[in-house]
Design an enzyme around this catalytic site. Structure first.
Site: not given
Length: 430
Positions: A13, A16-17, A38, A41, A130, A225, A240, A300, A305
């Site tokens: 998070d 990166k996107g 999972n 972006h 997730t 990730q 992950t 996303s 939270p």
């Protein structure tokens, strides 16, 4: 010529996107090499927010080839929904610009059922999955029980393998997890329908990528990730199921390491984490709430939270070392505006002793105490800054201090969610 890999330098998070979206302008191919849906972006293009879970962020640019490599695990339903949404918005007009590796593994309904059931039975030992079936799919890949895209597109092979594997999966669901079994006929028909849509996108992507490399094209490898979620180098078992570090580029896309010239780690100007696991700088006070609210720190993919904390230089140094980072892209610096002072974790102590690096055992990591230094904050709105020199003195000093502690140059600073709210200090493609 440069080929660039983008990896998360924290717990995912990191933004990166957006960075991939910016660098896509300079690349010919954009390649995803691990993970599944999972990860999400979030991109802001003009006034429009676009969230992608599987398709590379580069799809928002015309004339770019987007490739989902063999290291990714694919949920056909999610992929098809993303295609439909992109086509409806006029963003995917040429199917030939999107390719799926024939060797990638397919997430099946039983993977998701097993994932959710296991987590529900974990009690206080929850990993924070997730529930998308990612882990169980990778388990089957390693255990040689997986169904690849090429298998799915051959109905006879798919039917045979599905029938064989479903015996074991239904035993696990019924006898060990107390769940209802999966229906063979229902899965066969549903996934055979998906196969007809996916057929148009299947290719030998490793060959295509290497041919493009030989032709001198520029490749951008897009990670999902973050380093601390890597199955080998992350905070195991709170990780992950794939290789999120730079080494995963090669095995997840089919290219040799000599083709990767730059490795850029993405890091927030603070730290967040979703799910369980160690987090030494986590804040449980008003500062943590403020970071969460100002940064919009809600997943996303899950909407959960995010846990928030001060910047952790120990984590970043570990990411620099583990990935061989050549640069850091620092995101969400604007979120820190308004703090009177800002803390940076410069090291850890454990049982009163200073540590050189992150402890491998999660029990030890949980007990680490952060060592902080405090820098003055700034009150100015920096979201309109177009150059590093336009930032307040204290903001520049903060960035420079992070760079010193990381031992790696900061090559990009993001001061807002939009593409144009970015200060590029060095372009790895040029």
């Amino acid at each position: 010529m440069a080929n660039v890999a983008i990896v998360g330098a924290q717990w995912g998070d990191e933004g990166k996107g957006k960075v991939v979206d910016i660098y896509t302008e300079y690349a010919d191919d954009i390649v995803r090499f691990q993970g599944g849906n999972n990860a999400g972006h979030t991109l802001v293009v003009g006034n429009e927010k676009v969230v992608l879970h599987l398709i590379p962020s580069g799809i928002l640019h015309e004339g770019k080839r987007c490739i989902i490599g063999n290291g990714v695990v694919l949920d056909p339903e999610v992929f098809i929904k993303e295609i439909v949404k992109l086509k409806e918005s006029g963003r995917l007009t040429d199917d030939s610009c999107l390719l799926l590796s024939e060797s990638l593994h397919i997430i099946m309904p039983y993977h998701k059922r097993i994932d959710i059931a296991r987590e529900a039975r974990s009690g206080d030992r929850k990993i924070g999955t997730t529930g998308r079936g990612i882990g169980p799919c990778y388990e089957d890949k390693i255990g040689r029980r997986g169904i690849r895209l090429m298998d799915l597109l051959n109905r006879d092979v798919f039917a045979r393998r599905l029938k064989e594997f479903l015996v074991e999966k239904n035993f696990l669901l019924e006898k060990m997890l107390g769940e209802a079994p999966c229906d063979y006929d229902q899965i066969l028909e549903e996934y055979s329908g998906y196969a007809e849509v996916l057929r148009a996108y299947m290719a030998d992507t490793a060959l295509i990528i290497n041919n493009d490399l030989q032709a001198g094209k520029k490749i951008l490898f897009e990670g999902a990730q973050g380093t601390l979620l890597d199955v080998d180098f992350g905070t195991y078992p709170f990780v992950t199921s794939s290789s999120t570090c730079a080494g995963g580029v090669c095995t997840g896309s089919g290219v040799g390491p000599r083709h990767i010239h730059e490795i850029i780690g993405i890091s927030k100007a603070y730290v967040t984490r979703v799910g369980s696991g160690p987090f030494p700088t986590e804040l449980f006070d008003a500062d943590g709430d403020r970071l969460r609210d100002a940064g919009g720190e809600f997943g996303s993919t899950t909407g959960r939270p995010r846990r928030c904390g001060w910047f952790d230089a120990m984590v970043i140094r570990y990411a620099v070392r583990t990935n061989g980072l050549t640069g850091i892209a620092l995101t969400k610096l604007d979120v820190l505006s308004g703090f009177d002072s800002i803390k940076i974790c410069t090291g850890y102590t454990l049982d009163g002793k200073a540590l050189e690096t992150l402890p491998s055992a999660p029990e030890a990591f949980e007990n680490c105490q952060p060592v902080y230094e405090e820098l003055p904050g700034w009150n100015a709105d920096i979201s309109g800054a177009k150059s590093f020199e336009e930032l307040p003195d204290s903001a520049r000093a903060y960035v420079k201090r992070l760079e010193e502690l990381a031992g790696c140059p900061i090559v990009l600073v993001s001061v807002g969610a939009r593409r144009d709210q970015t200060i590029i200090l060095r372009n790895p493609f040029l």
